[in-house]
Design a protein around this motif. Structure first.
Motif, PDB file in Angstrom:
ATOM      1  N   ILE A 182       0.846  -1.200   0.000  1.00  0.00           N
ATOM      2  CA  ILE A 182       0.000   0.000   0.000  1.00  0.00           C
ATOM      3  C   ILE A 182       0.879   1.246   0.000  1.00  0.00           C
ATOM      4  N   ALA A 183       1.989   1.192   0.752  1.00  0.00           N
ATOM      5  CA  ALA A 183       2.934   2.317   0.774  1.00  0.00           C
ATOM      6  C   ALA A 183       3.500   2.571  -0.623  1.00  0.00           C
ATOM      7  N   ASP A 184       3.845   1.503  -1.351  1.00  0.00           N
ATOM      8  CA  ASP A 184       4.358   1.662  -2.720  1.00  0.00           C
ATOM      9  C   ASP A 184       3.292   2.246  -3.632  1.00  0.00           C
ATOM     10  N   TYR A 185       2.048   1.854  -3.421  1.00  0.00           N
ATOM     11  CA  TYR A 185       0.926   2.403  -4.188  1.00  0.00           C
ATOM     12  C   TYR A 185       0.828   3.911  -3.926  1.00  0.00           C
ATOM     13  N   MET A 186       0.995   4.307  -2.661  1.00  0.00           N
ATOM     14  CA  MET A 186       0.916   5.722  -2.287  1.00  0.00           C
ATOM     15  C   MET A 186       2.046   6.511  -2.949  1.00  0.00           C
ATOM     16  N   GLN A 226       0.366  -1.944  -9.728  1.00  0.00           N
ATOM     17  CA  GLN A 226       0.640  -2.029  -8.296  1.00  0.00           C
ATOM     18  C   GLN A 226      -0.590  -2.499  -7.531  1.00  0.00           C
ATOM     19  N   GLN A 227      -1.775  -2.126  -8.014  1.00  0.00           N
ATOM     20  CA  GLN A 227      -2.993  -2.576  -7.350  1.00  0.00           C
ATOM     21  C   GLN A 227      -3.131  -4.095  -7.420  1.00  0.00           C
ATOM     22  N   VAL A 228      -2.600  -4.701  -8.482  1.00  0.00           N
ATOM     23  CA  VAL A 228      -2.592  -6.164  -8.591  1.00  0.00           C
ATOM     24  C   VAL A 228      -1.807  -6.752  -7.421  1.00  0.00           C
ATOM     25  N   LYS A 229      -0.631  -6.164  -7.127  1.00  0.00           N
ATOM     26  CA  LYS A 229       0.202  -6.650  -6.020  1.00  0.00           C
ATOM     27  C   LYS A 229      -0.488  -6.435  -4.681  1.00  0.00           C
ATOM     28  N   VAL A 230      -1.091  -5.247  -4.509  1.00  0.00           N
ATOM     29  CA  VAL A 230      -1.789  -4.950  -3.249  1.00  0.00           C
ATOM     30  C   VAL A 230      -2.899  -5.961  -3.013  1.00  0.00           C
ATOM     31  N   ILE A 259       3.142   4.589   6.335  1.00  0.00           N
ATOM     32  CA  ILE A 259       2.442   3.323   6.096  1.00  0.00           C
ATOM     33  C   ILE A 259       3.449   2.171   6.072  1.00  0.00           C
ATOM     34  N   GLU A 260       4.570   2.391   5.371  1.00  0.00           N
ATOM     35  CA  GLU A 260       5.569   1.327   5.283  1.00  0.00           C
ATOM     36  C   GLU A 260       6.177   1.022   6.653  1.00  0.00           C
TER      37      GLU A 260
END
Length: 708
Positions: free
Chosen positions: A181-185, A208-212, A288-289
């Motif tokens: 989620i941090a990477d998405y942000m 990235q949403q696929v990974k989340v 978040i991370e």
């Protein structure tokens, strides 16, 4: 704050489930061989280790109950397969029949999901390693029972690890999902700079949403299918469930920041305000991370990377722009959303200090269990897939035929006693989809060549067996730690580990002979696997892709309706709303993953790729607008007026129209009646604006659906 990536940062990686599994599998596989080697019973030790290695394949990450069941079935199948193969391996025709039948049967296990497929893979591995007669001096029953014994040893070892750390997997998975989620942000922060175009960033955002979604699904399984956690009998269980629920809500809020970024970039290009926004969002991503890092490392969060002062400073910059007569309404809305995300992060920080009783969630175990998928193992599923309409059936038939060809190629050209490696390569490389097979093929071939060179160098220049053993131990640990997440890295280190292992077993074979055989067999197997994916019952993603389109539209339509139903005379429960939201995330991830696979296929098989890409991006934008609408309703406690109801009906109409254009069969689509109490109040401008955006993108989806 220093960023911690669980793959790149070694210290952090050592705390992840991948390294834990690597240590466990290395112990389970190495210990029997090492122990019996010192007792001068190396063959018995190797056979036990082989059984342990096969059972470890089914011990993939997941709830303990699933892993236990997977390993139990693996024990049963590897025993029977080892016994059957040992009894008939002197007859080439019977072995050929066995290869075809078992390759087809166990490959069909894919219809029951990834874990069942791993059980089939373990059984096929045992078959392949036993097809050459005379490889063991043990009698068939002795050999089979030793395989079973090795498997039981690994099962007991895994049970021990799970018993002493019952919540560790859940903690690790939850921490990793939060890091994604941090990477998405951080990708969201890139909208406020000029490093990449808005279109390119949207593509990365969807990927990235696929990974989340994948890691959130893993976390759901770990949390909601573990009885102790579901009953919230411990503070750790309550803490993890509460953090997960809040983090999914927070992810929705990160999606609710979607805007016209091209316009924002153009309007504020002469100001440093966008740089300030990007820096603030990056700090939120660090926050978040850090929470994910603390869960993985079992630490308590200590301090914020972002403070209220940072947000106040950002507000002062916005006010300064407004004083110059520049319209900053959109920036104020973004700032409000960032404050809401910061407040939610602060709540999560506070959970670590709360008493047990304060952490109980409002959802019951029965409600939480609705968020996870329940795999059925009904025989009818297997039977219904026995036709050419099923992609799994075509895959199983392809595997059976190609493995049989690989067997006869090895026999015809007498490629040494290790020619079974051809079949093993085929089994590892071949996947149901073309793009997955293509990727595995590349990684396997290049990884084997690089690993073969490393292994040959070690065997040629290092004669000390103790040093070789240390190298083998390190390579095993790296292999089993990375094979599930970085297959290429796993293959590079697996090859020298196997070469060193064979140097202990076959002392007469030279390093170059072993390495060249390994590489040659891999090249032959990879060629057969890859060419067959083109010509033998090919299963192109473009043919499968269409089924994802109406599901995505239906999910977004349902999400819209559930947002509105929360404002109705008979409001739906929070659970119903969250289930609708989850369906959007799942279908977005499925659609994006399918698009990625299609992009890896030959150009001639990519139909209307630009239109499909636009469809994927538009659905992501619609989901973001819907998340924003949901947040606006909650913040303003707003009611719906007649003007807004018209916009809602228009959006529903466009989405239903889009579904009809793609899939005329509307069965399963939502036709919910919205019993809305209309307000006489003046329209809430923010809500109306959101609904106008939703209506516009819904209309665009209807248009693009017609072109697809």
């Amino acid at each position: 704050m220093k960023q911690h990536n669980p793959i790149d940062d070694f210290k952090n990686f050592m705390y992840t489930q991948y390294f834990s599994d690597g240590v466990k599998i290395t112990l389970g596989v190495l210990l029997p061989a090492f122990t019996f080697f010192h007792l001068d019973f190396l063959e018995i030790g190797i056979t036990l280790s082989l059984g342990a290695m096969c059972v470890s394949i089914a011990d993939s990450p997941g709830p303990w109950l699933h892993r236990k069941n997977g390993m139990t079935y693996t024990l049963f199948f590897i025993f029977l397969t080892a016994l059957l193969t040992a009894l008939i391996n002197s007859n080439i025709y019977l072995i050929a029949i066995e290869i075809f039948v078992l390759c087809f049967l166990f490959s069909m296990f894919y219809v029951y999901g990834a874990r069942a497929a791993s059980v089939g893979t373990a059984a096929l591995l045992i078959m392949v390693l036993n097809i050459i007669p005379g490889k063991t001096s043990l009698k068939p029953f002795e050999h089979s029972f030793l395989i079973l014994g090795g498997g039981i040893w690994y099962f007991l070892l895994s049970t021990f690890f799970s018993t002493i750390r019952p919540y560790r997997y859940a903690q690790q998975t939850l921490g990793e999902s939060i890091s994604e989620i941090a990477d998405y942000m951080r990708l969201r922060a890139r909208f406020y700079g000029n490093e990449v175009t808005v279109e390119e960033n949207f593509k990365d955002l969807v990927n990235q949403q696929v990974k989340v979604n994948e890691l959130q699904d893993n976390a759901r399984e770990a949390l909601f299918k573990t009885r102790e956690l579901m009953n919230e009998s411990t503070n750790a269980g309550r803490l993890m469930i509460q953090i997960f629920v809040d983090m999914v809500d927070l992810f929705e809020q990160t999606m609710a920041t979607n805007n016209d970024y091209n316009t924002i970039r153009e309007r504020f290009k002469d100001s440093d305000i966008l740089i300030a926004f990007a820096e603030t969002i990056d700090k939120i991503a660090d926050e978040i991370e850090y929470i994910g890092f603390c869960l993985i490392h079992q630490e308590k969060p200590q301090k914020h990377a972002l403070t209220l002062k940072d947000l106040d400073d950002l507000k002062h910059k916005i006010d300064a722009l407004e004083a110059k007569g520049i319209s900053v309404l959109i920036l104020k809305k973004i700032l409000i959303n960032l404050r809401n995300i910061f407040n939610r992060i602060t709540d999560v920080y506070n959970y670590f200090s709360k008493e047990t009783s304060e952490l109980r969630t409002s959802s019951t175990p029965a409600e939480l269990s609705r968020f996870v998928n329940h795999q059925s193992f009904d025989w009818k599923i297997f039977k219904n897939n026995l036709n050419f309409k099923s992609s799994v059936f075509k895959y199983a038939l392809r595997v059976a035929i190609v493995c049989l060809i690989g067997f006869f190629v090895g026999q015809a050209f007498s490629l040494g006693q290790h020619s079974y490696w051809i079949i093993l390569t085929i089994l590892v490389i071949m996947k149901p989809g073309f793009s997955s097979t293509k990727q595995r093929n590349y990684e396997r071939v290049i990884g084997t060549i690089l690993g073969g060179i490393i292994g040959a160098v070690i065997l040629v220049f290092i004669k000390d067996e103790t040093v070789r053993f240390i190298f083998m131990l390190v390579f095993m640990l790296i292999t089993y730690s990375f094979i599930r997440i970085k297959y290429f890295v796993g293959v590079i280190f697996m090859t020298p580990f196997i070469l060193i292992l064979f140097s202990f077993i076959n002392v007469d074979d030279s390093a170059t002979v072993i390495a060249s055989e390994r590489i040659l067999d891999t090249l032959i197997g990879s060629f057969l696997a890859f060419i067959s994916s083109y010509i033998l019952f090919p299963d192109w993603e473009s043919a499968q892709f269409r089924k994802f389109l109406p599901k995505m539209l239906k999910a977004n339509l349902s999400y819209l309706e559930h947002i509105i139903l929360r404002q109705s005379l008979l409001p739906i429960s929070v659970t119903e709303y969250r289930l609708a939201r989850k369906e959007v995330y799942v279908n977005t991830a499925n659609l994006a993953a399918a698009f990625q696979r299609m992009m890896n296929e030959p150009k001639r098989k990519q139909h209307k790729i630009k239109e499909v890409h636009k469809f994927v991006v538009l659905n992501h934008i619609l989901s973001s607008y819907l998340a924003n609408l949901s947040a606006s309703f909650l913040e303003n406690s707003a009611t719906i007026n007649s003007e807004q109801l018209k916009l809602i009906r228009k959006s529903r109409f466009y989405l239903e129209e889009a579904i009809e254009k793609i899939d005329s069969d509307l069965e399963g689509s939502t036709k919910t009646k919205l019993h809305i109490h209309l307000s006489d109040k003046k329209a809430e401008s923010e809500i109306t604006e959101q609904l106008e955006l939703i209506t516009k993108v819904s209309a665009d989806l209807s248009k693009i659906s017609e072109r697809i």
